[in-house]
Design an enzyme around this catalytic site. Sequence first.
Site, PDB file in Angstrom:
ATOM      1  N   HIS A   4      -9.723 -31.200 -60.714  1.00 22.95           N
ATOM      2  CA  HIS A   4      -9.646 -31.151 -59.252  1.00 22.95           C
ATOM      3  C   HIS A   4     -10.660 -32.091 -58.611  1.00 22.95           C
ATOM      4  CE1 HIS A   4      -6.905 -27.887 -59.859  1.00 22.95           C
ATOM      5  NE2 HIS A   4      -7.838 -27.086 -60.340  1.00 22.95           N
ATOM      6  N   GLU A  32      -4.248 -33.125 -69.283  1.00 24.31           N
ATOM      7  CA  GLU A  32      -3.128 -33.733 -68.556  1.00 24.31           C
ATOM      8  C   GLU A  32      -3.026 -35.227 -68.849  1.00 24.31           C
ATOM      9  OE1 GLU A  32      -0.863 -32.677 -66.262  1.00 24.31           O
ATOM     10  OE2 GLU A  32      -1.417 -30.562 -66.101  1.00 24.31           O
ATOM     11  N   GLY A  40      21.441 -75.115 -44.836  1.00 28.62           N
ATOM     12  CA  GLY A  40      20.804 -75.610 -46.046  1.00 28.62           C
ATOM     13  C   GLY A  40      21.428 -75.197 -47.355  1.00 28.62           C
ATOM     14  N   GLY A  41      20.587 -74.596 -48.230  1.00 29.47           N
ATOM     15  CA  GLY A  41      21.022 -74.220 -49.570  1.00 29.47           C
ATOM     16  C   GLY A  41      22.118 -73.181 -49.562  1.00 29.47           C
ATOM     17  N   TYR A  87       5.760 -34.170 -56.321  1.00 32.63           N
ATOM     18  CA  TYR A  87       5.482 -33.503 -55.051  1.00 32.63           C
ATOM     19  C   TYR A  87       4.048 -33.826 -54.668  1.00 32.63           C
ATOM     20  CZ  TYR A  87       3.796 -30.029 -58.472  1.00 32.63           C
ATOM     21  OH  TYR A  87       3.184 -29.404 -59.533  1.00 32.63           O
ATOM     22  N   ASP A 119       7.943 -67.622 -42.956  1.00 31.80           N
ATOM     23  CA  ASP A 119       9.261 -67.820 -42.340  1.00 31.80           C
ATOM     24  C   ASP A 119       9.147 -67.701 -40.818  1.00 31.80           C
ATOM     25  OD1 ASP A 119      11.999 -67.950 -41.817  1.00 31.80           O
ATOM     26  OD2 ASP A 119      12.491 -66.813 -43.623  1.00 31.80           O
ATOM     27  N   GLY A 147      -6.844 -28.349 -68.986  1.00 29.62           N
ATOM     28  CA  GLY A 147      -5.884 -28.842 -68.007  1.00 29.62           C
ATOM     29  C   GLY A 147      -6.405 -29.979 -67.152  1.00 29.62           C
ATOM     30  N   LYS A 157      17.315 -56.478 -31.665  1.00 32.97           N
ATOM     31  CA  LYS A 157      17.177 -56.096 -30.256  1.00 32.97           C
ATOM     32  C   LYS A 157      18.544 -55.898 -29.616  1.00 32.97           C
ATOM     33  CE  LYS A 157      15.320 -57.634 -25.820  1.00 32.97           C
ATOM     34  NZ  LYS A 157      14.398 -58.556 -25.111  1.00 32.97           N
ATOM     35  N   ASP A 196     -36.547 -24.678 -50.871  1.00 35.28           N
ATOM     36  CA  ASP A 196     -35.951 -23.615 -51.682  1.00 35.28           C
ATOM     37  C   ASP A 196     -35.281 -24.141 -52.948  1.00 35.28           C
ATOM     38  OD1 ASP A 196     -33.966 -24.818 -50.202  1.00 35.28           O
ATOM     39  OD2 ASP A 196     -33.187 -22.964 -49.309  1.00 35.28           O
TER      40      ASP A 196
END
Length: 517
Positions: A277, A329, A37-38, A214, A123, A306, A135, A471
């Site tokens: 946190h 931050e 094709g193309g 990290y 496809d 922070g 394979k 309590d």
Amino acid sequence: MQKLTIKRALISVYDKTDIVDFAKFLSENGVEILSTGGTYNLLLENNIKAISIEEWTGQNEILGGRVKTLHPKIHGAILNKRDDESAALKLDNIDLVVVNLYPFEKLVAENNKNLSELIEMIDIGGPTMLRACAKNYLFACPVISVSDYEDIIDNIKNGGIPQDLRFRLAVKVFKEIAYYDSLITDTLSTFLTKDLNFNNKMTVTLKREINTRYGENPHQKASYYSIPTFKEDSLSSFFTDGKIWGKELSYNNIADIDTLILMLSDLENDSAVALKHQTPCCVASKNSPLESFTRAYEMDKVSIYGGIVGIKGVVNGELANILSNIFLEIVVAEYFEKEAIEILTKKQNLRLMEYKNFKYKIFDDTNIKLKSVIGGVLVQEKDLSSPYDENIEVVTNIFPTDDEIFDLRFGQTIVKNTKSNAIAVVKDRVLIGVGAGQPNRVGAALIALDSNPELTKGAVLASDAFLPMDDTVQLAAKYGIKSIIQPGGSIKDEDTIKACNRLGISMVFTKTRHFYH
């Protein structure tokens, strides 16, 4: 390891980046090129000799191009093991298969909901040829990515393609096709009736967006992967398009931002939240972002250090001046005014990010939550129940006021997004204290109540799960708590209700637990 000499290549690519130069190199090095094709027309236009697939197989393409490479001569040549059986069958050889796939993912990224267009972009021939070649990597080499052209060129110059490279490219093919098929599965599933029924097999399509510096700790590697079919809900566009100032995000930053957005999604407009946190330390819903943050900040000026701040509204210059005097931050808001940006960008290490999707948008098959465990993954529905919409039952003789009910729901929203066991103490839509992640509920309550004990008189208390005994009620009474919200469901609910009645505290049950682990 044995090197593979390339004598014949099949080239059929949708993405034609660099393909002319690559094909020219192959042709100049004696490689016969088959093409379709193309791609075939492009090679001829650039004076690169190529043989059309139709000419080579003797079969014209059919069904509008749907069937052109699905032919025994092609697949026999790709899968040929170069042994006596292959020789007896008089099979030809195709040594190199250079194919990339129809851009189904592009339609997904564009949020294309036209089923017929999506189907036509699936496809068939490309994955089939690539899988066959992968394979048969011992005798042929698959190339699915433009980024691998240079590697192929270098190795041909050095006498052939080694087996270890062919194996690496084969694994790459299987990974790319698995991603491709998974994306098709997830996308077409959105056209089915919405039903999260936890089938015995499921796919989750993931694509890496950014590498973080990290993980939770410096010795751990980490990345952020997006789910392409979640495009409108995910954080990926937020990280790329929403970031307006600051350095890269860390793993912990992203985890905090996720919790921040979930909490703000539950709260009213103009609310302010500060997290540390993944635990809220300052929360308020008042009449403006400035008032909300100011009132929230007064409750805990230590823990916010922070941390990250989220504003469900606009950050103006006045609010920016306050924020600039706190070590933060990240600040997330729906919008930053120009003056606010000028003020806040003077802080070199602060990140500014705009996020405009502070609401739940539930799409088919998107409301799942994954958690990695040893040897597998836990899968559950997300907790999309909003405390503001849940039915409540007053179980005491004393009824909470309308303002107290609003505070109770506000508090329940906070504990819903706080690590269990969670207790929040609230007054006038301001978080006074929070106890999070504690092994027992009375311990969590003590932390929350003791954060600002001078302010707890007349406040309300929210619990993410039932109170197992009375309590916590007795402790709350000592601090002047006027109303409690909890799911209920303990075998000692009657003891808790009696304690509330005796101590002059109203209590409501939601019958909806909000554990968050």
